[in-house]
Scaffold this motif. Structure first.
Motif, mmCIF file in Angstrom:
data_model
loop_
_atom_site.group_PDB
_atom_site.id
_atom_site.type_symbol
_atom_site.label_atom_id
_atom_site.label_comp_id
_atom_site.label_asym_id
_atom_site.label_seq_id
_atom_site.Cartn_x
_atom_site.Cartn_y
_atom_site.Cartn_z
ATOM 1 N N ASN A 1 8.560 1.768 1.730
ATOM 2 C CA ASN A 1 8.650 0.852 0.480
ATOM 3 C C ASN A 1 8.741 1.046 -0.987
ATOM 4 O O ASN A 1 8.065 1.707 -1.279
ATOM 5 C CB ASN A 1 6.400 0.566 0.221
ATOM 6 C CG ASN A 1 5.741 -0.376 1.233
ATOM 7 O OD1 ASN A 1 6.516 -1.545 1.399
ATOM 8 N ND2 ASN A 1 5.364 0.109 1.590
ATOM 9 N N LYS A 2 10.035 1.509 -0.932
ATOM 10 C CA LYS A 2 10.918 2.270 -2.094
ATOM 11 C C LYS A 2 11.049 1.757 -3.484
ATOM 12 O O LYS A 2 10.926 2.501 -4.353
ATOM 13 C CB LYS A 2 12.275 2.580 -1.158
ATOM 14 C CG LYS A 2 12.374 3.564 0.248
ATOM 15 C CD LYS A 2 13.624 3.941 0.514
ATOM 16 C CE LYS A 2 13.657 4.454 1.355
ATOM 17 N NZ LYS A 2 14.997 5.080 1.786
ATOM 18 N N GLU A 3 11.237 0.550 -2.893
ATOM 19 C CA GLU A 3 10.786 -0.813 -4.770
ATOM 20 C C GLU A 3 10.121 0.871 -5.244
ATOM 21 O O GLU A 3 9.507 -0.407 -6.882
ATOM 22 C CB GLU A 3 11.482 -1.956 -4.336
ATOM 23 C CG GLU A 3 13.016 -1.593 -3.949
ATOM 24 C CD GLU A 3 13.998 -1.957 -4.479
ATOM 25 O OE1 GLU A 3 14.027 -1.398 -6.021
ATOM 26 O OE2 GLU A 3 15.329 -2.143 -4.037
ATOM 27 N N ALA A 4 8.507 -0.480 -4.727
ATOM 28 C CA ALA A 4 7.793 -0.479 -5.217
ATOM 29 C C ALA A 4 7.163 1.488 -5.826
ATOM 30 O O ALA A 4 6.628 1.066 -6.956
ATOM 31 C CB ALA A 4 6.538 -1.439 -4.269
ATOM 32 N N GLU B 1 14.964 10.739 -1.145
ATOM 33 C CA GLU B 1 15.779 9.825 -2.002
ATOM 34 C C GLU B 1 16.285 9.752 -3.364
ATOM 35 O O GLU B 1 15.246 9.999 -4.022
ATOM 36 C CB GLU B 1 14.355 8.567 -1.687
ATOM 37 C CG GLU B 1 15.500 7.084 -2.492
ATOM 38 C CD GLU B 1 16.092 6.753 -0.769
ATOM 39 O OE1 GLU B 1 16.654 5.126 -1.468
ATOM 40 O OE2 GLU B 1 15.988 6.777 -0.282
ATOM 41 N N PRO B 2 17.574 9.609 -3.061
ATOM 42 C CA PRO B 2 18.080 9.308 -4.581
ATOM 43 C C PRO B 2 18.035 8.766 -5.487
ATOM 44 O O PRO B 2 17.147 7.274 -4.861
ATOM 45 C CB PRO B 2 20.171 9.790 -4.225
ATOM 46 C CG PRO B 2 19.630 10.403 -2.155
ATOM 47 C CD PRO B 2 18.771 9.148 -2.273
ATOM 48 N N LEU B 3 17.596 9.102 -7.003
ATOM 49 C CA LEU B 3 17.209 7.637 -7.254
ATOM 50 C C LEU B 3 18.130 6.860 -8.042
ATOM 51 O O LEU B 3 17.739 5.963 -8.713
ATOM 52 C CB LEU B 3 16.449 8.546 -8.354
ATOM 53 C CG LEU B 3 14.973 8.895 -7.506
ATOM 54 C CD1 LEU B 3 14.215 9.715 -8.972
ATOM 55 C CD2 LEU B 3 14.429 7.976 -6.695
ATOM 56 N N ASP B 4 18.978 7.445 -7.710
ATOM 57 C CA ASP B 4 20.530 6.846 -9.016
ATOM 58 C C ASP B 4 20.709 5.653 -8.815
ATOM 59 O O ASP B 4 20.719 4.548 -10.194
ATOM 60 C CB ASP B 4 22.197 7.954 -8.563
ATOM 61 C CG ASP B 4 21.976 8.640 -8.747
ATOM 62 O OD1 ASP B 4 22.578 10.115 -9.812
ATOM 63 O OD2 ASP B 4 21.342 9.235 -7.643
ATOM 64 N N ASP B 5 20.596 4.451 -7.600
ATOM 65 C CA ASP B 5 20.988 3.489 -7.588
ATOM 66 C C ASP B 5 19.700 2.499 -8.181
ATOM 67 O O ASP B 5 19.641 1.811 -8.915
ATOM 68 C CB ASP B 5 21.415 3.221 -5.929
ATOM 69 C CG ASP B 5 22.373 3.517 -5.604
ATOM 70 O OD1 ASP B 5 23.387 3.495 -6.284
ATOM 71 O OD2 ASP B 5 22.687 3.370 -4.521
ATOM 72 N N TYR B 6 18.073 3.511 -8.173
ATOM 73 C CA TYR B 6 17.574 2.455 -8.650
ATOM 74 C C TYR B 6 17.615 2.434 -10.354
ATOM 75 O O TYR B 6 17.068 1.425 -11.403
ATOM 76 C CB TYR B 6 15.634 2.565 -7.949
ATOM 77 C CG TYR B 6 16.130 3.034 -6.779
ATOM 78 C CD1 TYR B 6 14.952 2.114 -6.321
ATOM 79 C CD2 TYR B 6 16.206 4.334 -6.004
ATOM 80 C CE1 TYR B 6 15.324 2.226 -4.973
ATOM 81 C CE2 TYR B 6 15.695 4.202 -4.496
ATOM 82 C CZ TYR B 6 15.455 2.689 -4.174
ATOM 83 O OH TYR B 6 15.129 3.256 -2.713
ATOM 84 N N ASN C 1 0.570 -1.188 -0.101
ATOM 85 C CA ASN C 1 0.245 0.465 0.226
ATOM 86 C C ASN C 1 0.737 1.261 -0.198
ATOM 87 O O ASN C 1 1.627 1.008 0.950
ATOM 88 C CB ASN C 1 -0.994 -0.294 1.299
ATOM 89 C CG ASN C 1 -1.754 -1.245 1.229
ATOM 90 O OD1 ASN C 1 -2.575 -1.273 -0.194
ATOM 91 N ND2 ASN C 1 -2.421 -2.488 2.229
ATOM 92 N N LEU C 2 0.721 1.915 -0.667
ATOM 93 C CA LEU C 2 1.296 3.534 -1.149
ATOM 94 C C LEU C 2 0.394 4.520 -0.584
ATOM 95 O O LEU C 2 -0.422 3.903 -1.125
ATOM 96 C CB LEU C 2 2.212 4.002 -2.266
ATOM 97 C CG LEU C 2 2.601 2.349 -2.875
ATOM 98 C CD1 LEU C 2 3.508 2.733 -4.359
ATOM 99 C CD2 LEU C 2 4.414 2.648 -1.952
ATOM 100 N N ARG C 3 1.205 5.562 -0.170
ATOM 101 C CA ARG C 3 1.000 6.682 -0.312
ATOM 102 C C ARG C 3 0.796 8.265 -1.198
ATOM 103 O O ARG C 3 2.759 7.882 -0.837
ATOM 104 C CB ARG C 3 0.476 7.583 1.074
ATOM 105 C CG ARG C 3 -0.368 8.357 1.161
ATOM 106 C CD ARG C 3 -0.697 8.767 2.918
ATOM 107 N NE ARG C 3 -0.933 9.919 2.976
ATOM 108 C CZ ARG C 3 -0.946 10.983 4.246
ATOM 109 N NH1 ARG C 3 -0.557 10.208 5.279
ATOM 110 N NH2 ARG C 3 -1.716 12.010 4.922
ATOM 111 N N MET C 4 0.387 9.382 -2.480
ATOM 112 C CA MET C 4 0.766 9.541 -2.907
ATOM 113 C C MET C 4 0.329 10.661 -3.050
ATOM 114 O O MET C 4 -1.551 11.017 -3.407
ATOM 115 C CB MET C 4 1.475 8.554 -4.551
ATOM 116 C CG MET C 4 1.853 9.920 -5.415
ATOM 117 S SD MET C 4 1.748 8.886 -6.597
ATOM 118 C CE MET C 4 2.482 10.662 -7.953
#
Length: 438
Positions: free
Chosen positions: A320-323, A113-118, A43-46
């Motif tokens: 739930n950063k991956e999702a 959250e830095p996104l470079d690694d993802y 479950n995510l909240r946006m």
């Protein structure tokens, strides 16, 4: 005794069935994990800007077809309070997983959250963002990906050009050529005067030609901005645009000014398309109109614009950063961008399919809408903390207005801008934040 033994037997059988089911579930989960899918409900909240909510939901429904286990609770905040309230929510540790908006507003919160690694791990294709993405990097890191943007274009009244028997503006036109054309299209006096052009009284409408060269509003050498401000004053002296002071005293506005029908050319953002289409639907305008790219400085490629990217970011406190990144990647990538483009949004990511979705079937004005999706663009300003509020909103506006109202010379304005940028912005932020290359 028989009853007790029967119950014991039933219990043993049920335990065996449960053990068997448990074993199969574990095997299935292992197989699912090995294949990269996960059936666990997430479950995510946006939080998204109000104007983007419905299209974001529409794109999510397509995303959910391939990711049925990722549920999203969408929220929005009224535009006027959006950034202030969202900053408060994030600093108050509300469980918001990802959110949309102007990235620079949140950089100083430490919440991104830095996104470079993802991006590297998922081998994300970022080529469709073009040079816009490099300009969004902060300290060589990516903190958000743009799902849409706002660019500038030159709108022109075809009927006025036809009446004066003057050729329409060209797609490849320098600022000097624009000035000459504006003079040619200016006629009359007083209430019946036809202005060759209209420039809204925003700082962006004079400094855009400096940004087109790749210059930054926080550069130490502000020579391109001096030329740009002088150019705006020259247009006023020609009489081909409404003077800044008159714009202010009459509360003039680019939309009503152009719709009145006595402005030949209007330089403003992509959102003006929707305003003019609505005006036609309401039968408020009867003249014909179209668009071409904004003029460009000599030596700069035609159809080079400045853009304000709007990004999606991830809360570094999300569980739930991956999702969250999976959704972010979809909304900002090729599939999500095609949906946004079909609803009239200029997207950060573009390719041939997205361009076609934005242009449509050609049944609606402007005829040359394709120029919007063919632009090379630089970020309007470096996406660093304080630049929008301090440098643009205060320094450039205040010093530019003094020059345009005759309170100081162009040289004095640019000198003060440089001094104030150093004192009011650089001394506070420059040591901690470095913008990506332009």
């Amino acid at each position: 005794m028989k009853k007790v033994m029967s119950l014991a037997l039933v219990g043993t059988l049920l335990a065996g069935v449960a053990a068997g089911c448990g074993g199969k579930t574990t095997e299935n989960q292992a197989a699912g994990n090995a294949s990269g899918s996960d059936s666990k409900e997430i479950n995510l909240r946006m939080t998204v800007l109000p104007d983007d909510l419905e299209t974001t939901k529409l794109a999510y429904e397509e995303f959910k077809k391939d990711n049925p286990n990722i549920n999203v609770q969408f929220e929005t905040i009224p535009q006027a309070q959006y950034y202030e309230k969202l900053r408060l929510q994030l600093s108050g540790a509300e469980k918001i997983d990802l959110f949309g908006g102007n990235m620079d507003v949140f950089l100083d919160t430490g919440i991104l959250e830095p996104l470079d690694d993802y991006i590297k791990k998922d081998n994300v294709d970022v080529s469709g963002f073009g040079p816009l993405l490099d300009g969004m990097k902060v300290n060589d890191k990516i903190y958000g990906l743009p799902y849409r943007k706002s660019n500038y274009m030159l709108y022109y009244n075809k009927t006025l050009f036809d009446q004066m028997n003057v050729p329409y503006p060209k797609a490849d036109m320098t600022w000097d050529e624009f000035r000459d054309l504006a003079k040619k299209m200016t006629k009359g006096e007083g209430a019946n005067k036809v202005y060759g052009a209209y420039l809204q009284q925003w700082a962006q409408t004079w400094y855009m030609q400096a940004v087109q060269t790749g210059a930054s509003i926080i550069d130490k050498d502000l020579t391109p901005f001096k030329k740009a401000l002088q150019f705006r004053k020259d247009l006023e002296q020609d009489g081909s645009i409404m003077p800044w002071s008159e714009q202010v005293t009459t509360s003039a506005h680019y939309n009503s000014a152009f719709q009145k029908g006595n402005v030949a050319m209007n330089i403003i953002g992509d959102w003006h398309v929707a305003q003019l289409r609505q005006a036609e639907a309401d039968k408020k305008i009867s003249f014909d109109w179209d668009v071409v790219p904004i003029p460009h400085p000599a030596g700069v490629a035609p159809n080079t614009s400045l853009a304000t990217p709007v990004s999606i970011m991830i809360n570094k406190e999300s569980k739930n950063k991956e999702a969250a990144f999976k959704l972010l990647q979809y909304l900002t990538g090729a599939k999500g961008a095609k949906i946004f483009a079909s609803k009239g949004f200029l997207t950060g990511f573009t390719n041939d399919d997205i361009r076609k979705a934005y242009v449509g079937d050609g049944s609606m004005k402007p005829k040359n809408i394709h120029y919007f999706v063919e632009q090379k663009e630089y970020p309007e300003y470096p996406l660093l903390p304080g630049v929008k509020n301090i440098v643009v909103g205060n320094i450039y506006v205040q010093e530019g207005e003094l020059a345009l109202s005759g309170g100081q010379t162009v040289d004095q304005a640019i000198q003060k801008i440089g001094e104030r940028v150093q004192k009011e912005w650089a001394d506070k932020y420059a040591k901690d934040y470095k913008a990506g290359k332009q």
